[in-house]
Design a protein around this motif. Structure first.
Motif, PDB file in Angstrom:
ATOM      1  N   ALA A  44     -13.370 -26.072   5.739  1.00 19.18           N
ATOM      2  CA  ALA A  44     -12.420 -25.228   5.015  1.00 19.18           C
ATOM      3  C   ALA A  44     -11.898 -24.118   5.920  1.00 19.18           C
ATOM      4  N   ALA A  45     -10.606 -23.800   5.762  1.00 19.72           N
ATOM      5  CA  ALA A  45      -9.955 -22.829   6.641  1.00 19.72           C
ATOM      6  C   ALA A  45     -10.665 -21.484   6.666  1.00 19.72           C
ATOM      7  N   SER A  46     -11.257 -21.086   5.543  1.00  8.69           N
ATOM      8  CA  SER A  46     -11.918 -19.784   5.468  1.00  8.69           C
ATOM      9  C   SER A  46     -13.165 -19.694   6.335  1.00  8.69           C
ATOM     10  N   LEU A  47     -13.627 -20.822   6.853  1.00 12.42           N
ATOM     11  CA  LEU A  47     -14.839 -20.833   7.681  1.00 12.42           C
ATOM     12  C   LEU A  47     -14.563 -20.604   9.164  1.00 12.42           C
ATOM     13  N   THR A 205     -14.455 -12.934   3.065  1.00 12.52           N
ATOM     14  CA  THR A 205     -14.635 -13.203   4.491  1.00 12.52           C
ATOM     15  C   THR A 205     -13.310 -13.261   5.233  1.00 12.52           C
ATOM     16  N   ASP A 206     -12.250 -13.737   4.571  1.00  8.06           N
ATOM     17  CA  ASP A 206     -10.924 -13.765   5.212  1.00  8.06           C
ATOM     18  C   ASP A 206     -10.418 -12.349   5.422  1.00  8.06           C
ATOM     19  N   ALA A 207     -10.602 -11.511   4.414  1.00 12.97           N
ATOM     20  CA  ALA A 207     -10.154 -10.128   4.520  1.00 12.97           C
ATOM     21  C   ALA A 207     -10.839  -9.428   5.688  1.00 12.97           C
ATOM     22  N   ALA A 208     -12.135  -9.727   5.881  1.00 12.31           N
ATOM     23  CA  ALA A 208     -12.880  -9.106   6.976  1.00 12.31           C
ATOM     24  C   ALA A 208     -12.396  -9.579   8.335  1.00 12.31           C
ATOM     25  N   ALA A 209     -11.789 -10.762   8.369  1.00 11.67           N
ATOM     26  CA  ALA A 209     -11.362 -11.337   9.644  1.00 11.67           C
ATOM     27  C   ALA A 209      -9.978 -10.865  10.078  1.00 11.67           C
ATOM     28  N   ASP A 210      -9.246 -10.183   9.199  1.00 14.81           N
ATOM     29  CA  ASP A 210      -7.872  -9.775   9.527  1.00 14.81           C
ATOM     30  C   ASP A 210      -7.722  -8.270   9.362  1.00 14.81           C
ATOM     31  N   PRO A 211      -7.591  -7.528  10.469  1.00 11.03           N
ATOM     32  CA  PRO A 211      -7.452  -6.075  10.381  1.00 11.03           C
ATOM     33  C   PRO A 211      -6.123  -5.644   9.776  1.00 11.03           C
ATOM     34  N   GLY A 212      -5.231  -6.601   9.556  1.00 12.45           N
ATOM     35  CA  GLY A 212      -3.924  -6.274   8.987  1.00 12.45           C
ATOM     36  C   GLY A 212      -3.929  -6.141   7.477  1.00 12.45           C
ATOM     37  N   VAL A 213      -5.072  -6.374   6.850  1.00 15.23           N
ATOM     38  CA  VAL A 213      -5.143  -6.232   5.389  1.00 15.23           C
ATOM     39  C   VAL A 213      -6.320  -5.344   5.013  1.00 15.23           C
ATOM     40  N   PHE A 258     -23.255 -16.567   9.866  1.00 10.62           N
ATOM     41  CA  PHE A 258     -22.474 -16.651   8.629  1.00 10.62           C
ATOM     42  C   PHE A 258     -22.515 -15.314   7.875  1.00 10.62           C
ATOM     43  N   GLU A 259     -23.683 -14.732   7.804  1.00 11.58           N
ATOM     44  CA  GLU A 259     -23.830 -13.456   7.087  1.00 11.58           C
ATOM     45  C   GLU A 259     -23.049 -12.342   7.770  1.00 11.58           C
ATOM     46  N   ALA A 260     -22.954 -12.406   9.086  1.00 11.57           N
ATOM     47  CA  ALA A 260     -22.202 -11.399   9.831  1.00 11.57           C
ATOM     48  C   ALA A 260     -20.724 -11.420   9.457  1.00 11.57           C
ATOM     49  N   GLN A 261     -20.251 -12.565   8.963  1.00 10.05           N
ATOM     50  CA  GLN A 261     -18.851 -12.699   8.558  1.00 10.05           C
ATOM     51  C   GLN A 261     -18.664 -12.480   7.055  1.00 10.05           C
ATOM     52  N   GLY A 262     -19.755 -12.142   6.353  1.00 12.25           N
ATOM     53  CA  GLY A 262     -19.635 -11.818   4.946  1.00 12.25           C
ATOM     54  C   GLY A 262     -19.992 -12.921   3.976  1.00 12.25           C
ATOM     55  N   PHE A 263     -20.444 -14.079   4.485  1.00 12.85           N
ATOM     56  CA  PHE A 263     -20.863 -15.169   3.595  1.00 12.85           C
ATOM     57  C   PHE A 263     -22.262 -14.890   3.048  1.00 12.85           C
TER      58      PHE A 263
END
Length: 267
Positions: A44-47, A205-213, A258-263
């Protein structure tokens, strides 16, 4: 007599060459087997951010290779159904894993629930104020003339979770005309990050990966079905490394990444 001796020497030389070639050919026959294929993962893209980190650790630890294809779970499941050569499938919901299981396209004894996640409301506006997500939220007013970016609600897991939450909270009817459905949750995230949509619904997790949001609100867990990422080896995989890779992805070392990315790690 001398000529006969020279002919004998030549004959012996030719025999030696043939023997040498024979040894070479025999050696080729017993050459080490070709290294195992790289493990091909459909995820999945979110991963992407988290699994890229996991794959890097796997390659570093084992010396084996991986290749990952990221897209909406629906698209990946359909590709596997059509014969795409994947070894591992990680879906962002149970439904698309069930879809493949019903068609006997995954090995049932390798399936497990790997991760959990949350959905959030994000904005690309630095000064966007936090909101309390509940039945009283006037999301349509918040959007104004803008659109609400989210994964396609009929296929993309994040979109389905988002629609379910909005329906449960009584908000769907008012915002449905304003929804901008995207081919994946990362595509929805990009619409918000680029300012093409003022708000969007994505995974935490997606929100955490993008500093633009920035996250302006988190949806209540009981407003939608549990967000579960199942994993399994595909039925067509004959890759000897697939099982070892699966074990690594479920290991404590991968869990930390995984936990470091918010999962949330479920196993």
């Amino acid at each position: 007599m001398a000529r006969g001796r020279r002919d004998s020497i030549k004959a012996l030389g030719l025999m030696g060459l043939v023997l040498a070639l024979g040894i070479t050919f025999a050696g080729a026959a017993f050459a080490p087997a070709r290294a195992a294929e790289q493990v091909t993962v459909f995820a999945a893209a979110s991963l992407k951010n988290a699994l890229d980190a996991v794959n890097t650790e796997w390659e570093k630890e084992t010396g084996r290779k991986t290749t990952a294809s990221y897209a909406a779970s629906s698209a990946l499941a359909k590709q596997i159904e059509q014969g795409a050569p994947a070894d591992i499938f990680i879906s962002a919901d149970l439904a698309w894993m069930d879809y493949l299981a019903e068609r006997k396209l995954v090995k049932g004894d390798t399936r497990s629930n790997l991760l959990g996640n949350r959905i959030v409301l994000v904005s690309g506006q630095p000064d966007a104020e936090a909101v309390e997500i509940g039945p009283g939220l006037d999301l349509a007013h918040l959007l104004g003339d803008g659109r609400l970016a989210m994964g396609a609600v009929d296929s993309v897991p994040a979109g389905k979770y988002g629609k379910a939450a909005l329906e449960k909270l009584g908000l769907w009817a008012s915002v449905a005309p304003k929804v901008a459905g995207a081919e994946s949750v990362r595509a929805a995230l990009l619409l918000v990050s680029r300012g093409e949509a003022p708000y969007g619904i994505v995974y935490r997790t997606d929100a955490a990966a993008d500093p633009g949001v920035k996250v302006v609100g988190t949806f209540p867990e009981d407003s939608h079905p549990p967000i579960v990422y199942p994993i399994a080896i595909t039925a067509e995989s004959s890759n000897a490394d697939a099982a070892a890779y699966l074990d690594f992805v479920k290991s404590p070392r991968a869990a930390a990444l995984f936990e470091a990315q918010g999962f949330t790690v479920l196993e």
